[in-house]
Write a protein that holds these residues in place. Sequence first.
Motif, short mmCIF file in Angstrom:
data_model
loop_
_atom_site.label_atom_id
_atom_site.label_comp_id
_atom_site.label_asym_id
_atom_site.label_seq_id
_atom_site.Cartn_x
_atom_site.Cartn_y
_atom_site.Cartn_z
N TYR A 1 -34.04 -17.58 34.90
CA TYR A 1 -34.10 -18.97 35.34
C TYR A 1 -32.69 -19.55 35.49
O TYR A 1 -32.38 -20.20 36.50
N ILE A 2 -31.83 -19.34 34.50
CA ILE A 2 -30.47 -19.90 34.52
C ILE A 2 -29.68 -19.34 35.70
O ILE A 2 -28.97 -20.08 36.40
N GLU A 3 -29.79 -18.03 35.94
CA GLU A 3 -29.05 -17.42 37.05
C GLU A 3 -29.62 -17.87 38.39
O GLU A 3 -28.88 -18.07 39.36
N GLN A 4 -30.94 -18.02 38.47
CA GLN A 4 -31.57 -18.48 39.70
C GLN A 4 -31.11 -19.90 40.05
O GLN A 4 -30.85 -20.22 41.21
N LYS A 5 -31.01 -20.76 39.04
CA LYS A 5 -30.57 -22.14 39.26
C LYS A 5 -29.05 -22.25 39.39
O LYS A 5 -28.54 -23.29 39.81
N GLY A 6 -28.33 -21.21 39.00
CA GLY A 6 -26.87 -21.24 39.13
C GLY A 6 -26.14 -21.92 37.99
O GLY A 6 -24.94 -22.20 38.08
N TYR A 7 -26.85 -22.19 36.87
CA TYR A 7 -26.19 -22.87 35.74
C TYR A 7 -25.11 -22.00 35.10
O TYR A 7 -24.20 -22.53 34.45
N ASP A 8 -25.22 -20.68 35.25
CA ASP A 8 -24.21 -19.78 34.67
C ASP A 8 -22.86 -19.94 35.35
O ASP A 8 -21.83 -19.52 34.81
N LYS A 9 -22.84 -20.58 36.54
CA LYS A 9 -21.58 -20.77 37.27
C LYS A 9 -21.00 -22.17 37.03
O LYS A 9 -19.94 -22.50 37.54
N TYR A 10 -21.68 -23.00 36.26
CA TYR A 10 -21.23 -24.37 36.05
C TYR A 10 -20.01 -24.44 35.13
O TYR A 10 -19.89 -23.66 34.19
N SER A 11 -19.15 -25.40 35.41
CA SER A 11 -18.02 -25.68 34.51
C SER A 11 -18.53 -26.47 33.30
O SER A 11 -19.65 -27.01 33.34
N PRO A 12 -17.74 -26.55 32.21
CA PRO A 12 -18.17 -27.37 31.06
C PRO A 12 -18.50 -28.80 31.43
O PRO A 12 -19.46 -29.37 30.94
N GLU A 13 -17.70 -29.39 32.33
CA GLU A 13 -17.96 -30.78 32.73
C GLU A 13 -19.30 -30.90 33.46
O GLU A 13 -20.07 -31.85 33.23
N GLU A 14 -19.58 -29.92 34.33
CA GLU A 14 -20.85 -29.95 35.06
C GLU A 14 -22.03 -29.73 34.11
O GLU A 14 -23.09 -30.34 34.28
#
Length: 460
Positions: free
Chosen positions: A86-99
């Motif tokens: 789920y996290i990789e599909q949504k792209g949260y693993d690429k988010y910066s700390p601020e995001e």
Amino acid sequence: MAKKTIINTIYEKIRNLKKDHEFILSDFCADYLNEYTLKEFSEFYSRKAERFSIREAIIELIRLVDDKGKKWDKCLIKILKLNANYIEQKGYDKYSPEELIEEFNKDRTPSTANDGVTPEMMIMYIYYLRRFNDSSLPFLIDQYKKYSEKIETAKKYMDNTLKVEIPEKLKNTLFEFEMESSITEDSPGFPKDDDYFEQIAKRNGFEYLPEKKMMVIPRGLILFYLGKTEEIFHFKNMLKDIYRLLMKSLHSLDIQSARVKKVFDKMGPLLEENAKLKRDMQKLKKKLSFYESQEQVLKNKLQMEQSKDKDAVIKELKKELNYAYSRIERLEEDIANLEESDTINNEIENNVTIEDTEEKNEKTGYSLDPGNFIVISGGNWNSKSREEMQSLFNEMNCAVEFIPAEDTLRKQDLISNADLIIFDTSRHAHKYYLKIKNLNGNILHISNSNPKIVKELFNV
């Protein structure tokens, strides 16, 4: 064998984390799992899935993993894998700390909104990848502490509001202390009278030995009480998780209800205005379609008139084309008016202030000639007050037309040709006032949609 070692390592990491953050596993399960994803775990339930509530199903999985029950390792690896996908599909693993902080502050979870991410979900994602020394872990754990504080705030609110007594965290040392105090007869209020224990023994078929301060009871009863004590502690631990899930649900519900209220507050007027614009656009499209068909008719006529006098035909066609072009220009004006109306309609307000105070009607006794046409612009006129106004002007042999503030530009012709404009400031736009004033200077003002006020203008 390697897989078993990996999942045991992950389990130990989670257990170590639980020493400081007791509810992190239950929070993670409650954030990710919902009625759809829970169906994939039916093989791990002690009874049929349809007999479970969502909360019961989550508790069942948490207890299975915590107690290392049957297939606990498969259950844990499955939920970690689904969370990672789920996290990789949504792209949260690429988010910066601020995001990520921005996402965490939205309080959205897959279990409640089918979207969003929480700190514990990101922690479990990193554990699943076996990045136990990842530099982002301290940041995520700190964010989880802040997230957990919100749930604790909800818990305090519920405690104060509903007066619900919830057991504090059970500690074995306290239990052991109380048990030892009772055995050594040091606990407060411990009965010292041998007759009291004689009566207990007599009622229950036990044997009391006062010289040894001992009670002889069946050994099966001891096993029964020890078993029940263990069950009670197990239930209390489960109760803590259930209560935690309840607090999370209440917190999520509160966040969602606030969002829904904001959306509905804005949706009503927008939907109404959108429906009106759609109706107007449909009318304009029909007009455009008609003129396009007329253009095609003219082209066909031109082809049919090949053998006739070219000058006469061209002259006639130019005449018809000029008429068509004039209609198109009028249509473009209508579209421009519609766009301008859309802008001004957003500025319509109650109790409009007219700056030109010298133009306000300060007297009564205005007269009308038979056959005069009156326009009442704006205001909040209901069907009853409209009927009363129609009767009033009929008696004066005059005609009246009500034009809502929103239709001002679409009905400019009526306003221009009116013998008198009654401008109702109880609901209107200042820009419309200026336009009406340019179209027709014969204006009287009223500040309330009340027939009595209009009657006073004409001393009726």
